[in-house]
Design a protein around this motif. Structure first.
Motif, mmCIF file in Angstrom:
data_model
loop_
_atom_site.group_PDB
_atom_site.id
_atom_site.type_symbol
_atom_site.label_atom_id
_atom_site.label_comp_id
_atom_site.label_asym_id
_atom_site.label_seq_id
_atom_site.Cartn_x
_atom_site.Cartn_y
_atom_site.Cartn_z
ATOM 1 N N PHE A 62 -46.162 -30.874 -4.328
ATOM 2 C CA PHE A 62 -46.394 -29.554 -4.780
ATOM 3 C C PHE A 62 -45.127 -29.213 -6.249
ATOM 4 O O PHE A 62 -45.349 -28.779 -6.900
ATOM 5 C CB PHE A 62 -46.158 -28.243 -3.736
ATOM 6 N N PRO A 63 -43.862 -29.356 -5.803
ATOM 7 C CA PRO A 63 -43.127 -29.247 -6.639
ATOM 8 C C PRO A 63 -43.304 -29.754 -8.431
ATOM 9 O O PRO A 63 -43.018 -29.671 -9.584
ATOM 10 C CB PRO A 63 -41.488 -29.744 -6.357
ATOM 11 N N THR A 64 -44.952 -31.064 -8.255
ATOM 12 C CA THR A 64 -44.671 -31.559 -9.292
ATOM 13 C C THR A 64 -45.511 -30.969 -9.997
ATOM 14 O O THR A 64 -45.933 -31.279 -11.386
ATOM 15 C CB THR A 64 -45.259 -33.178 -9.163
ATOM 16 N N LEU A 65 -46.810 -30.270 -9.780
ATOM 17 C CA LEU A 65 -47.736 -29.137 -10.267
ATOM 18 C C LEU A 65 -47.326 -28.560 -10.855
ATOM 19 O O LEU A 65 -46.092 -27.711 -11.452
ATOM 20 C CB LEU A 65 -48.835 -28.357 -8.999
ATOM 21 N N LEU A 123 -44.141 -26.603 4.563
ATOM 22 C CA LEU A 123 -45.138 -25.052 3.564
ATOM 23 C C LEU A 123 -44.789 -23.946 3.496
ATOM 24 O O LEU A 123 -45.286 -23.469 2.266
ATOM 25 C CB LEU A 123 -46.418 -25.244 4.642
ATOM 26 N N ARG A 124 -43.853 -23.357 4.626
ATOM 27 C CA ARG A 124 -43.626 -22.017 3.431
ATOM 28 C C ARG A 124 -42.317 -21.590 2.162
ATOM 29 O O ARG A 124 -42.579 -21.143 1.784
ATOM 30 C CB ARG A 124 -43.521 -21.847 4.640
ATOM 31 N N GLN A 125 -41.593 -23.257 2.655
ATOM 32 C CA GLN A 125 -40.341 -23.025 1.694
ATOM 33 C C GLN A 125 -40.672 -23.394 0.417
ATOM 34 O O GLN A 125 -40.480 -23.934 -0.963
ATOM 35 C CB GLN A 125 -39.283 -24.035 1.692
ATOM 36 N N LEU A 126 -42.328 -24.198 0.552
ATOM 37 C CA LEU A 126 -42.900 -24.350 -0.945
ATOM 38 C C LEU A 126 -43.058 -23.189 -1.874
ATOM 39 O O LEU A 126 -43.699 -23.385 -3.300
ATOM 40 C CB LEU A 126 -44.597 -25.150 -1.248
ATOM 41 N N VAL A 127 -43.170 -22.501 -0.904
ATOM 42 C CA VAL A 127 -43.868 -20.740 -1.469
ATOM 43 C C VAL A 127 -43.896 -19.663 -2.008
ATOM 44 O O VAL A 127 -43.672 -18.685 -2.584
ATOM 45 C CB VAL A 127 -45.205 -20.851 -1.628
ATOM 46 N N THR A 128 -41.740 -19.596 -0.690
ATOM 47 C CA THR A 128 -41.788 -18.838 -0.590
ATOM 48 C C THR A 128 -40.369 -18.644 -0.371
ATOM 49 O O THR A 128 -39.712 -19.661 -0.586
ATOM 50 C CB THR A 128 -42.180 -18.032 1.045
ATOM 51 N N THR A 129 -39.230 -17.696 -0.913
ATOM 52 C CA THR A 129 -38.287 -17.137 -1.517
ATOM 53 C C THR A 129 -37.627 -16.043 -0.681
ATOM 54 O O THR A 129 -37.100 -15.067 -0.966
ATOM 55 C CB THR A 129 -37.524 -17.406 -2.448
ATOM 56 N N ALA A 130 -38.165 -15.819 0.355
ATOM 57 C CA ALA A 130 -38.563 -14.664 1.494
ATOM 58 C C ALA A 130 -36.267 -14.290 1.668
ATOM 59 O O ALA A 130 -35.915 -15.093 2.217
ATOM 60 C CB ALA A 130 -38.889 -14.410 2.712
#
Length: 816
Positions: free
Chosen positions: A123-126, A154-161
């Motif tokens: 994911f980080p390479t996209l 998975l949550r850490q890939l898309v959120t910075t809550a």
């Protein structure tokens, strides 16, 4: 069809063939572990294929997941990293989110867990646009993932809550709310606590975490202001939590069962325990030991399981990871307190690993890792108080806390004003006292184990690790040692210091400076030498930490010379299997259980390897099938059979005459102990139970028959002690009994079992336990024979039988 289409079609066919072959191989086994599955040629054909083939196998396998077999396969082939495209991730997540209306379906969640690491890697390479397109799918996956570690990754890939995500801790058991409270009450920066919680929640529910997890966790917890306090609070949450009730439905029926922890929280606590190991704070060791003990305990009755064997093993590993001197103390305490075979292997493996890391054997590590607890060479530690001081004092057997007043007078009680003024100091001192006592207990067991080994030490080594140690030295000075060189006679004595030994006759003899020291064993001595040392200990009132001079000796008998390859000396006894197995494990034996699911086919066997001699002892026993299991799967009673010896490397039988005397006597002594403690003949209440009447004859024969070696030792000691007793004029000793004359009756106490017969008609008197203040003050040359103490307690009780207030005893005495 063009060439590109032909190539793609051929690749799809190849992938389908690879997957079908691997699945047939996995399903063709009745049971297969993950490590075994990885070695199958059909599975290796996938894991060793080019990256584009492996990627397509993962995608295709994800489409077909409908059983645990496919979960096993995808978990293996998705372990090796593969570069995915955004479309590949879209395809994987869509498959996992739409495979079933039942969002909690087990294999769907497991398959999601298996591919989540691939997604996390890619994911980080996209591109930003690709990540934005996938974000809704990832958030759905987070909500639907049953595994907290998967959800966290998975949550850490898309959120910075912002804030602490307490919802990552499962509230479905009694532990979860306590874990949440520990974070809520933690006094630290919110962002650091949030990151710590995320990492702990990312600990996998199966297998080990990545090296990256360990690296990040070590970095994060080191930034906390009080990391040990937080980790300790989380461990306390697990220790304080009670079992809860869970349920499941099968065939339209709901079944309930006790549950300690959910799968999600088990992973979270696994991360907590691993973090404790990374902290390397010895203050956490007692909690880890208690957690291992608690989680290995079986709940759920006859067909129950340990609360969490995984947590027990992880706690043991964390204790080793801390690597402090106290790690050895706590690991040994854990080894003595549990009897679960898998956990015991883990404990011993941890100790071996610690030893290997330092270039030592297990025995060398254990003797060098004995804590001093800041005691001085005389075994004393002084803590100043507001008035006077508190002293921890170690003697040859135990440790005591004394109060020393301003005049230097030692007292057992502490004045009330000092207790109030120094409350915190005294709490710490009492905790230290418990730790000292734990170390003493461990050293008594370790030194006793050395009696079965042919170990010796150079004099300077022996002085450092044994004589001069503030705890080991207190014990070592009460033991008899042999000092030998190649050119001078052996010196046997109690060490006065490193240069002088005191012989059995009281003479002071010099220890040669080039001598090697070893523990003296009575099997290597003459009868006169053994008697002399026993008399010396009695005359000098020296209490040994275990039976050394009074140790039972077992020499080859004429019957054993006839059987040649096996001993029947302890065959034909009826004993309790559960208790015997616990005792066997405590003495270093590995017993095989005999349970109902064996249908009585397999014979029970317990093995102990004497490494120094390269010999393995094997003790056989059979289940009594008429008595069916009730509280566990094990048959409650067994009958003892042969004892044999084999070469530890070749498994070839060794004739009894060729077994070294030390190995023979120690093995027979252990078996005698197993029988003596767990035989139904040693149970004073057996006759009152009214069951298994076919064993009544055996019970009478054992309980009042010929004395074992241990019973003969008791008779020898009592011959010296009885004349010194306040009730000596009421006692008489013969071959098998201590006869005590009371005012109401005369009683005969059997020296082997402690069972009692009353005159005039040899009526049986059942006394389960007898506590008597006078008997507890008596000198005994060792304190590891509870039957001897029980006999003396019963003697004092019955000598004054008119003063007995227990109605169950007095009713038996007065019944004619």
């Amino acid at each position: 069809m063009d060439q590109a289409s032909d190539t793609a079609s051929g690749q799809v066919d190849d992938v389908a063939s690879l997957l079908d072959a691997a699945m047939r191989a996995i399903q063709g086994r009745s049971w297969i572990g993950d490590s075994d599955a990885r070695t199958l040629p059909q599975v290796r054909a996938i894991t060793q294929a080019p990256e584009d083939v492996r990627r397509e196998c993962i995608l295709r396998a994800s489409e077909r997941v409908d059983s645990h077999y496919w979960v096993d396969l995808i978990s293996i082939i998705a372990r090796k990293r593969v570069k995915f495209s955004a479309d590949d991730i879209d395809r994987l997540l869509t498959l996992r989110l739409g495979v079933s209306d039942d969002l909690n379906f087990w294999w769907n969640s497991e398959a999601l867990r298996a591919v989540s690491r691939q997604i996390e890697h890619t994911f980080p390479t996209l591109t930003d646009a690709e990540q934005a397109r996938l974000e809704p799918l990832l958030l759905q996956a987070v909500d639907r993932a049953r595994d907290a570690a998967t959800a966290t990754r998975l949550r850490q890939l898309v959120t910075t809550a912002d804030g602490i995500r307490l919802d990552l801790i499962d509230a479905g058991d009694a532990i979860g709310p306590r874990l949440r409270a520990a974070f809520e009450q933690a006094d630290d920066q919110v962002d650091k606590l949030a990151t710590t919680l995320d990492l702990l929640a990312a600990y996998p529910t199966k297998g080990r975490p990545s090296k990256k997890w360990f690296t990040e966790t070590e970095q994060i917890i080191s930034r906390l202001s009080r990391p040990a306090e937080l980790i300790g609070a989380l461990l306390d949450a697990a220790l304080d939590a009670e079992d809860s009730e869970a349920s499941y439905t099968h065939n339209d029926r709901t079944h309930t069962y006790p549950r300690y922890i959910t799968s999600s929280n088990e992973g979270f606590l696994g991360g907590t325990v691993a973090a404790a190991g990374l902290l390397r704070d010895s203050a956490l060791l007692p909690r880890l030991r208690r957690l291992a003990t608690k989680t290995v305990t079986v709940i759920g009755g006859q067909f129950g399981n340990p609360r969490s064997l995984r947590l027990a093993n992880l706690s043991t590993q964390a204790m080793a990871d801390i690597g402090a001197p106290a790690s050895i103390t706590e690991l040994l305490a854990l080894e003595r307190s549990v009897r679960h075979g898998t956990l015991l292997k883990q404990v011993r493996k941890a100790i071996e690993a610690l030893a290997s890391a330092q270039g030592m054997t297990r025995d060398q590590l254990l003797e060098r890792a004995v804590e001093t607890h800041d005691l001085d060479p005389d075994g004393i530690r002084t803590e100043p108080l507001s008035r006077g001081s508190a002293q921890i004092v170690v003697d040859g057997r135990a440790a005591a806390l004394l109060y020393v007043d301003e005049k230097g007078t030692a007292r057992k009680s502490i004045p009330a004003d000092v207790k109030q003024a120094d409350a915190d100091v005294l709490v710490a001192v009492r905790n230290d006292l418990k730790a000292v006592r734990k170390t003493i207990a461990g050293e008594r067991v370790r030194l006793d184990g050395l009696m079965a080994l042919e170990r010796s030490w150079q004099l300077d080594e022996w002085r450092t690790w044994y004589l001069d140690h503030p705890i080991t030295g207190r014990l070592a000075r009460t033991l008899v040692w042999a000092f030998e060189t190649q050119h001078t006679p052996v010196v046997v004595g109690l060490p006065l210091d490193s240069t002088t030994a005191i012989t059995a006759s009281g003479q002071h003899v010099g220890i040669p400076p080039d001598a090697r020291a070893r523990l003296w064993h009575p099997v290597h001595a003459t009868s006169d030498e053994v008697r002399a040392w026993r008399q010396c200990l009695l005359d000098q009132q020296i209490v040994q930490p275990f039976k050394q001079a009074f140790r039972e000796i077992y020499l080859l008998t004429p019957a054993e010379e006839q059987t040649r390859e096996y001993s029947n000396r302890f065959a034909g006894h009826v004993f309790g299997q559960v208790q015997a197995r616990a005792l066997m494990k405590g003495r270093g034996w590995a017993p095989v259980a005999v349970a109902w699911w064996d249908d009585g086919i397999d014979q029970g066997i317990a093995r102990r390897t004497f490494d120094s001699a390269g010999i393995r002892a094997e003790f056989y026993y059979d289940p009594i099938l008429e008595q069916e299991p009730t509280a566990s799967d094990l048959y409650p009673y067994c009958t003892s059979d042969q004892l044999r010896f084999v070469d530890a490397t070749s498994d070839e039988t060794i004739a009894l005459a060729d077994v070294p005397p030390l190995v023979l006597t120690e093995a027979l002594r252990d078996v005698d102990l197993f029988i003596g403690v767990t035989s139904i003949g040693a149970d004073p209440e057996w006759l009152d139970r009214g069951t298994q009447r076919q064993f009544d004859t055996y019970w009478h024969t054992y309980g009042f028959g010929e004395l074992s070696a241990a019973g003969q030792i008791r008779r020898d000691i009592l011959s010296q002690l009885v004349p010194r007793l306040a009730i000596a004029d009421r006692c008489e000793l013969d071959d098998r009994y201590l006869t005590v004359r009371g005012d109401l009756r005369t009683y005969r106490i059997h020296l082997g079992s402690g069972n009692i017969l009353m005159s005039p008609n040899d009526q049986y008197l059942c006394i389960v336990a007898a506590r008597n203040g006078q008997s507890q003050k008596l000198f005994l040359p060792f304190d590891d024979d509870p039957v001897l103490s029980l006999i003396l307690s019963k003697a004092f009780l019955l000598a004054d039988d008119t003063a007995i207030k227990d109605p169950t005893i007095s009713a038996q005495i007065n019944r004619r």
